[in-house]
Design an enzyme around this catalytic site. Sequence first.
Site, short mmCIF file in Angstrom:
data_model
loop_
_atom_site.label_atom_id
_atom_site.label_comp_id
_atom_site.label_asym_id
_atom_site.label_seq_id
_atom_site.Cartn_x
_atom_site.Cartn_y
_atom_site.Cartn_z
N HIS A 217 0.82 -1.21 0.00
CA HIS A 217 0.00 0.00 0.00
C HIS A 217 0.86 1.26 0.00
CE1 HIS A 217 -3.35 2.55 1.93
NE2 HIS A 217 -3.88 2.06 0.84
N LYS A 219 3.24 4.41 -1.20
CA LYS A 219 3.27 5.36 -2.31
C LYS A 219 4.60 6.10 -2.24
CE LYS A 219 -1.31 5.30 -0.82
NZ LYS A 219 -1.74 3.95 -0.92
N ASP A 224 16.84 10.60 -8.05
CA ASP A 224 18.28 10.78 -7.89
C ASP A 224 18.74 10.61 -6.44
OD1 ASP A 224 18.55 11.22 -10.58
OD2 ASP A 224 18.52 13.41 -10.43
N HIS A 390 -9.35 11.42 2.22
CA HIS A 390 -8.44 10.28 2.12
C HIS A 390 -7.15 10.51 2.91
CE1 HIS A 390 -5.89 7.31 -0.27
NE2 HIS A 390 -6.96 6.59 0.02
N LYS A 392 -4.49 10.68 5.90
CA LYS A 392 -4.22 9.77 7.02
C LYS A 392 -3.24 10.48 7.95
CE LYS A 392 -4.19 7.01 2.98
NZ LYS A 392 -5.39 6.31 2.98
N ASP A 397 -0.30 15.61 20.71
CA ASP A 397 0.40 16.75 21.32
C ASP A 397 1.27 17.44 20.28
OD1 ASP A 397 -0.92 16.31 23.68
OD2 ASP A 397 0.74 15.27 24.66
#
Length: 471
Positions: A217, A219, A224, A390, A392, A397
């Site tokens: 999952h 991404k 470079d 979407h 996350k 704190d």
Amino acid sequence: MPWIILAFLVLIIQIMAIIITEYRRPDKAVAWVMILFMIPLVGFLPYYFIAKRYTRHRILSQNEYNQRESFKAELIYRCNQRIPANGLAETVSKNKKLQHIVQNKLNLPITACNETTVYAESEHAFKAMLESIAAAKHHIHLEFYIIRDDELGIQFKQLLIQKAQEGVYVRLLYDGIGSRRLGKAFIKQLREAGVEIGCFSPPLVTFFQRQLNYRNHRKIVVVDGKIGFLGGLNIGDEYLGKDPSFGYWRDTHFSMKGDAVLWIQYTFLTDWYVVKGQLLTDSSYVPVQESHGRDIVQIVKSGPDETILELIFTLIISAKQRIYIETPYFIPDPGVLLAIKTAVMGGVDVRIIIPGTPDKKLVYNCSLSYVQELLQAGVRFYCYQQGFLHAKVLISDDLACSGSTNMDLRSFCDQFELNAVFFDRKIVNRLTDDFFTDLSVSNEIVQSEFEKRPPQQKMKEVFARLLSPFF
């Protein structure tokens, strides 16, 4: 009659097999036993193919293992040389439990000298990715759960083909389950141009290996070895808000320069070995970082063999003032659920934003099943109204954790994820500002009104929650 007795005995054996195998996860055992009662005998087949415990796709030889460990040790040494004299951020140093987790339980080190850019608008994030790829001189590494053959996907494809033809090393990893609709022609054009491609979980192979439940999952974009991207965005037009069923797409993504990039790269190279069997440890992939930024960041790679659950749990129980959560799917582990209840009962301000418009109704009903008991405990829930949420993000704190991990059981235990923990107020404040911006376009769930929802809706939530270990 003998056939009935035989079928009953087989059912008993199947139930015992599930209980014995899943005794460490009673919630999962109960869910599978329920499936067996709903679909007697036949219900064991999906369990057989889906519920097998994760085993590594490829085992390192002793020489490869030594080479990778030496490579990792060198990166850790380089990063440690750039940690400020005062060491960890003050927030962590004050909290011994959290300090122990981040220093000893997480598999990648804390890094300094980073420059982080936060993207709350998908369009800006994709523009930055494409501009970085266009400027590549040596290599481009991409890894996505979903890649679509649509307008955005074609834009990435054409640019990757161009860079490969210029002599840049281009490597692409995609998840076979998440990208199952990606056509062969799309892949063929990339390969013919010289792009190296790997599929993390080919559906047919994964089916016979009984590993369908374990998906990559992550991404990742690394260019470079000097700039890295991670977060919640996949490659597809819906992530630009072009799907009318979702409308505006609200996500959180990051670009980084500095030592954190080494560990985004390390994660990609580890996955590349798993899929392709090529151990890439050349120094050109991990150059000395030029950034002298001030952000302290810890990259956290997780999966079925290295869970992020301990970190999430510790961030929640460590909070003294606030816990802010944004997630498209809210299906907490029992321990996380108890931690949230304990935090709010201890006076911590706990607020959670979930989508107002779901993309998966069964999963959404499961999320709602947790709302009432947490409302009763004092947690404040909000439904995002501007489109599809979407993002996350977990803010505890003065710390924040964000990346690809949803607040659900699948992300905690079954999927390969990549996140970043941010220790500096600048980034945490930016994520907090984004949280309150989202809050301003969300409707708060009022307990007295929520309890009036129809009985059939409550039944849907009960049913969905029983099946939650499969999500």
